[in-house]
Design an enzyme around this catalytic site. Structure first.
Site: not given
Ligand code: BG6
Length: 524
Positions: A202-203, A265
């Site tokens: 989960d990045h 997230h």
């Molecule tokens: C991703 C989603 O996991 O996270 C995207 O699939 C979203 O739709 C993105 O835009 C948001 O990540 P960050 O790091 O830009 O907040």
């Protein structure tokens, strides 16, 4: 924050001061989906950053696998271009050449056993040539429909066993598209690999500000005593984006914002905000506490879905003064699409610390500003003292963890305005990450890749956590499916979402924090 992450930050500082740091373990990183967007935008720049910070082992190699036809040389050329585009000016030529000199490519279909035999042979050769000790981790940067197949093929080719080496598998999101499919996928991959070899990404956990939530809460004495239902009125989590679906209409039409953002997230942000202090920073100590919170989030049932959830889809509008298309006009989106691009939920966590404290969460595309934050609103003081003054009301205290883009923490409180009369102003005390630590140009994936190499699973999702996230959203998906929306599009691009989202909080006598920077608010 894990020991690893702390170390990485420390390493970074040590590194900058020239005192050395510990590179990761020898290994080969095998990237499935090596010609895709994620590899280009995140994985390759992260490897370059890790190398520049001396955090890759000298005994390291990369193998890219994808369906596109490439030779080692043409793939290296693409990677060189990625690094040059990422670094913009002053590319570190040594770091670039070093990475290219240990990069290989295999072209083939992920359901073809022959390609896995070739990979097995190549990993053996690389181990001899680059001394990687036959360690490898397989990064599945592919469409999720290949997760099961690739895992099975790796198992069938005898590439999973860990005798005198490590073998790990990294799965990108989405992990399933509902509870049932996530469970099935867990069962499928765990019939081949052990949980301790599985790294579900989960990045959001790669973001410094998200990791800092643990240090902020548990490394400071002053917040924990008031971090509960006795002092906190409610919590707001906002993940607002100004981008639309970009080129991902095909994926998004099937996913929608609820699946795309909430079980992963948003649930991460909730669990880090609400969890009990773990006994240590070991992976399972931290993840056990997170899992307890995820399991304590009360799923909305039929009736409550109607009151405690709002969905929206953007129509045309303006973002930063520029006209933008409605969702239904985006590429690969149906002209009568019922897919949501905005979600707001009122959730509750049923445990002693949080009983009765609502967690309002919202996330959407094409909103008024790009902003991710967790805001804790504390209970109001009694107004009695100000009854006979000119002050008409007091503002509540907010503690806000700004996750992106202006990373920091701020405390909003009331102060006396200078002067003879009693005037009260709402003011902010701000900590800004960049002021203290500078900006380092990291992608957020460095720490995740590094942790895969050293075998620290703290920042990765365990099977039970992924399933608990889906458990929260599954009933909402069911009700929404049974009652398709009739008013889409229901918010203009560039706004804060549909009016029902504001109304959901108004019914409870509360409001979303939409103002991002507070000038002093004067109450006479
Ligand atoms: C991703 C989603 O996991 O996270 C995207 O699939 C979203 O739709 C993105 O835009 C948001 O990540 P960050 O790091 O830009 O907040």
């Amino acid at each position: 924050m894990t020991e690893t992450v702390l170390n990485l930050r420390v390493k970074d500082i040590l590194q900058r001061s020239g005192r050395g740091a510990r590179p990761a373990n020898p290994c080969t990183m095998v990237i499935f989906g090596a010609t895709g967007d994620l590899t280009a935008r995140k994985l390759i720049p992260s490897l370059y950053n890790l190398k520049r910070n001396n955090l890759l082992s000298n005994d390291f190699a990369i193998v890219g696998i994808a369906m596109d036809a490439h030779s080692d040389d043409s793939f290296r050329k693409d990677i060189a271009e990625r690094i040059e585009a990422f670094a913009i000016e002053a590319v570190d030529k040594d770091a670039k050449e070093w990475l290219l000199s240990r990069t290989y490519y295999l072209s083939g279909q992920f359901n073809d056993p022959a390609i896995f035999q070739k990979l097995k042979t190549l990993l053996g050769e690389i181990s001899t040539r680059h001394n990687t000790r036959d360690n490898a981790f397989f990064y599945l940067a592919t469409s999720p429909r290949f997760f099961g197949e690739i895992t099975r093929q790796l198992g069938a080719a005898g590439m999973i066993g860990e005798e005198n080496r490590f073998r790990r598998l990294v799965y990108e999101k989405p992990f399933g598209n509902d509870l049932q499919s996530a469970r099935a996928l867990n069962t499928e991959i765990r019939s081949v690999v052990r949980e301790r070899q599985i790294y579900r990404i989960d990045h959001y956990l790669g973001k410094e500000t998200v990791q800092n939530m643990l240090v902020f809460r548990f490394g400071n004495g002053i917040f924990e005593p008031i971090w509960n239902r006795q002092f906190i009125d409610h919590i707001q989590i906002t993940v607002a984006e100004t981008v639309g679906v970009e080129k991902r209409g095909g994926y998004f039409e099937h996913a929608g914002t609820l699946r795309d953002m909430v079980p992963n997230h948003i649930c991460q942000l909730m669990s880090l905000t609400a969890m009990e202090p773990p006994n240590s920073f070991h992976a399972d100590a931290v993840r056990d506490e997170q899992a307890k919170i995820l399991n304590a989030i009360q799923p909305l049932t039929g009736e409550s879905v109607l009151h405690c959830s709002v969905r929206g889809q953007y129509g045309e509008g303006e973002i930063e003064g520029m006209g933008v298309l409605a969702y239904r006009e985006e590429p690969d989106v149906a002209p009568d699409s019922k897919t949501e691009t905005f979600v707001a939920l009122k959730l509750s966590i049923d445990n002693w610390r949080w009983a009765g404290v609502p967690f309002y969460v919202r996330t959407g595309k094409r909103m008024a500003a790009r902003h991710t934050e967790v805001a804790i609103q504390f209970k109001q003081v009694p107004f009695v003292l100000f009854r006979e003054t000119d002050v008409s009301h007091l503002e509540p205290n907010f503690l806000v963890m700004h996750i992106a883009p202006d990373e920091g923490i701020s405390l909003h409180f009331s102060a006396k305005m200078p002067g003879m009369e009693m005037r009260v102003g709402g003011v902010d005390m701000d900590f800004n990450y960049a002021d203290y630590f500078g900006t380092d140009g990291s992608t957020g994936y460095e720490v995740l890749i590094y942790d895969c190499m050293i075998g620290d699973q703290t920042l990765f999702q365990r099977a039970d956590m992924v399933e608990a996230g889906w458990y929260v959203v599954d009933p909402i998906l069911d009700v929404w499916k049974a009652l398709p929306p009739r008013n889409f599009p229901n918010y203009p691009a560039g706004s804060w979402g549909p009016k029902e989202s504001e109304e959901m909080l108004e019914r409870d006598g509360r409001h979303w924090r939409n103002h991002l920077h507070h000038p002093p608010v004067i109450h006479r």
